[in-house]
Design an enzyme around this catalytic site. Structure first.
Site, PDB file in Angstrom:
ATOM      1  N   THR A  35      40.150  55.961  56.226  1.00 46.85           N
ATOM      2  CA  THR A  35      40.939  54.747  56.458  1.00 46.85           C
ATOM      3  C   THR A  35      41.475  54.253  55.130  1.00 46.85           C
ATOM      4  O   THR A  35      40.723  53.776  54.285  1.00 46.85           O
ATOM      5  CB  THR A  35      40.080  53.657  57.114  1.00 46.85           C
ATOM      6  OG1 THR A  35      39.811  54.058  58.450  1.00 46.85           O
ATOM      7  CG2 THR A  35      40.815  52.322  57.144  1.00 46.85           C
ATOM      8  N   LYS A  66      46.767  51.122  63.124  1.00 44.65           N
ATOM      9  CA  LYS A  66      45.384  50.647  63.082  1.00 44.65           C
ATOM     10  C   LYS A  66      45.317  49.156  62.741  1.00 44.65           C
ATOM     11  O   LYS A  66      44.537  48.409  63.315  1.00 44.65           O
ATOM     12  CB  LYS A  66      44.578  51.469  62.065  1.00 44.65           C
ATOM     13  CG  LYS A  66      43.099  51.455  62.422  1.00 44.65           C
ATOM     14  CD  LYS A  66      42.214  52.232  61.498  1.00 44.65           C
ATOM     15  CE  LYS A  66      40.811  51.679  61.651  1.00 44.65           C
ATOM     16  NZ  LYS A  66      39.849  52.305  60.743  1.00 44.65           N
ATOM     17  N   LYS A  86      40.700  40.957  55.952  1.00 49.12           N
ATOM     18  CA  LYS A  86      41.644  41.738  55.137  1.00 49.12           C
ATOM     19  C   LYS A  86      42.677  42.423  56.037  1.00 49.12           C
ATOM     20  O   LYS A  86      43.871  42.427  55.728  1.00 49.12           O
ATOM     21  CB  LYS A  86      40.878  42.792  54.327  1.00 49.12           C
ATOM     22  CG  LYS A  86      41.737  43.540  53.331  1.00 49.12           C
ATOM     23  CD  LYS A  86      41.027  44.799  52.841  1.00 49.12           C
ATOM     24  CE  LYS A  86      40.881  45.791  53.973  1.00 49.12           C
ATOM     25  NZ  LYS A  86      40.065  46.959  53.678  1.00 49.12           N
TER      26      LYS A  86
END
Lengths: 289, 289, 289, 289
Positions: free
Chosen positions: C95, C170, C238
């Protein structure tokens, strides 16, 4: 007092002219050198590069259009770095982000020079009138030595501590401005849609504890759906975003500024980014009923 | 000019005193009659019921504490309704909701009387100084005939159209105020948490286009976490809620006011409802880091 | 089919084990080589550097902990770049942000290699069960050739176009998740403060059109103020910030996500950043009444 | 078991038919009596007024269209109040506000009768299938005696305490629904404007922890900008407003619901109030770029 001055755009020209009028000896440089002519008529000297200005003057002020120009004047060939050295002071009054300021600071002080950032609040008219508000941060001694110049350029200068604080303070001021503009816009639209006169609302606001030059200056044109760009909406929105990012770093939750930021983004999506930031009222007004 | 005056609380006493000082013949009534004494010393007459005041005077002003008192003075035994009739004017300057105003208007005009609502912006000091802002709505002829009195009581009076518009305009003004207070609070906290001085931020704001009496008046005490209640937070939040409801009726989306309202609610949940509305900054400040 | 596998953390170990179980020939590498032992027992080969794995295998999958590790494995001495060449494919399932992915893509393709990013949705358990959701973007032919491996690792893989789109998708999924978690939290607190049972609310939600595994999984522990970190709140916040930044780039105003982001920031300021993101309910709960 | 049934609209007809099918003896009444015919064919008896139904039956269920009808059936001539008495139970399953419910409760219990409110979650299809979710509040013994009927009408019934709690619980469920719909809408629009497929986003969501019948049911038509009204947007917005008002009473700050409410208001101002509440995505989509 003798000062160098780099950058003769709308702001820089007005500022250097003020210095000349108040008896400063000024040496100017501008990327397009012909822009220096008017200053020379009023007694300025000219150099052909930033480096030469730095070489000649103990103190040099810069007023450049954006972070890119501010970096280029320092780091490019013929730039500030070639001549900056111990004993010399560099005062960058351009509006740049904290990161750019820190980069310039590091380079200047690495060569033994001294540095302050000094972004201003106020545009063309206050620059001409010597009524800017100057937000200085960095080398305190340099700030103090520069006060005679700041006193000519602005109605007040503040020393805010370490480099970057000038940029941060300006963001916070602009964030409050953006939220206030939204509060004002929502009120004007609500008055109108509730069958009240939004012009009368302006009169009432003007008499009370919230009266301020921004409402007085922008309100009448907003009620006429006129938004000549003094401060473009897209720049206001960028400052909201950066102020929210500053809040993010410091874990400060600011739901009103966040809502205001989304309203400015909606206004951008409506194609209003190049108009004055007061055009955010159009995002509130928009309806089909 | 002769006027009746119902209600001698903090506001009513200051206002009726001003009328006396400016040569009006004033007949007063108050629920606790002893409160009339000071006015009598300055030349006022007294009646024992609202009805008697109405009977005696062509124009009667009321300044009562809340909607409940405003209704009681009109509808109860010995109340305004018993004597109101064609040719007489009733001017209710209490702060009430639009619904209460409409109810009183219907009753008064049903008897042939004339009615205006005239809620004011400003508290004790402006009332004493004759510097209120008066938001009048209802019978326009009555408004015009009342101007000599309004000129004594306030620095400006506005005629806003049909009954209810005075109350609505006041809500809108207070909504802008509440959102501005949040914008201001978020800025002060962000400055502080970013390592800048929130006192310096006040100085900077004071020099720029956003300078206003509210920021100047409340800022220093907010920075000291002091919130002596001039306008209680719970009342500010109630006005935000009512202004949002007005927006709901008229399909006006107001995301910034809505975010500000939630911040005031959070402040209420923190037990700050009875402090000044500037205590909303505590909801922004609150953290454990 | 033969594949290389770089990175044997919690996720990478489970994934490479699944490949072995399904008959793939797997060559592994890990910074701490001893972590390879268990895989070797199950039939894996080992190399001493990413470069060697690339040299040996036509296809290499990477599953690294963060952008920094993902870059290091490619660019450092002994890294992927030393051996990548025409005919070889590199599949980075870590990721990372779009920028990191683009950088790696540029380097790999610059040497004639092929690249896809393939971030996954799902954590330890789905990795072990081969039930990940795989968001692939980049070289479409490489995606298609990799489908046998993706079919073992996940329950579904999607091809989303150009490099960066996997990371973006995502973020969007996580943004919806963050806003939903706030909606859920506000409802649970409102039920509780209104004198209703928040456990009963869970039962009711579970029977209706909004029933979903997240509410079922997190609700009971949230009602007990328990937040064991499955996905830390600071990472959720975040992702909200980055999704809002993506909206900023594309002029999409998202007031609900913005309000949710501020709630997560408030939760961070309450010291909850390392707990599960469901701890945002504490920011809603917090009061002194 | 013998029950009365008042109101044979879409919901009431399906519900009383279910009771008949499960062997209940049912006595029906409807304002337009001809609507009773179909029920009679299936074995129901008919009365000519609510009072007669009450007289005949120990338990009477009502399913009326709105608060106005619910009040009228109780208080008008020939209404419930004329025959309600000790030993009889009245079960109002109409969707009404807490205030209406409390008024009916007071009147019924004042005559010695027993009362529960029992608003349902679910519309036509679940009513026909006996799959409603029933939110009961009021007299607990009456709730327990009514369980055989509730078991026929719904898949689950909950007892929530004092009268008004049924209405409140329904508001909270709908508030979560409205915020979730906004979260979903923002995600779909962000995907689309970022160059990703919003249909693929649906597929991805469907595989993960957020999968729920609402996203699956509404998503595909939202991506086609189709909003056939299952639950009208203006009713959803009204429920958001009432849920926020419930939060206001209990000092619960709910910034995400507040932002969602403003988005629904913006959608109303775009003329979408009569479409399905999923049309709120149009307020997110709207732009001129």
């Amino acid at each position: 007092m003798e000062v160098g001055f780099l950058g003769l755009g709308i702001m820089g020209k007005a500022m250097s002219m003020n210095l000349l009028k108040h008896g400063f000896k000024v040496t100017v440089w501008n990327r397009t050198l012909s822009k220096c002519d008017e200053l020379v008529e009023h007694g300025a000297s000219v150099c052909e590069s930033p480096a030469e200005v730095i070489k000649k003057c103990k103190y040099t002020i810069a007023m450049l259009s954006d972070p890119c120009a501010a970096l280029s004047v320092v780091f490019d060939k013929g730039g500030v770095l070639e001549q900056i050295c111990e004993g010399k002071g560099y005062i960058d009054m351009s509006t740049v982000d904290a990161e750019t300021s820190l980069k310039i600071n590091e380079a200047i002080t690495g060569k033994g020079g001294r540095f302050v950032e000094g972004p201003v609040s106020g545009s063309k008219k206050p620059a001409e009138d010597g009524q800017l508000i100057i937000l200085v941060a960095g080398d305190k001694a340099l700030f103090e030595e520069s006060i005679p110049a700041f006193d000519v350029l602005g109605k007040r200068s503040f020393f805010l501590g370490q480099v970057g604080n000038g940029a941060k303070m300006k963001l916070i001021v602009n964030m409050i401005m953006g939220s206030m503009m939204n509060a004002f816009s929502e009120g004007l639209v609500l008055a109108d849609k509730s069958g009240l006169s939004s012009d009368t609302l302006l009169d009432i606001l003007d008499l009370g504890a919230m009266t301020n030059p921004m409402f007085k200056g922008k309100g009448p044109s907003m009620n006429k759906s006129s938004y000549p760009p003094a401060f473009p909406l897209k720049h206001q929105q960028k400052d909201m975003r950066l102020a929210l990012a500053l809040g993010d770093e410091n874990a400060v939750s600011m739901p009103v500024a966040a809502a205001a930021n989304e309203a400015f983004k909606k206004a951008r999506s409506l194609g209003l980014g190049d108009l004055d930031f007061s055009a955010v009222i159009e995002a509130v007004k928009f309806s089909r009923e």
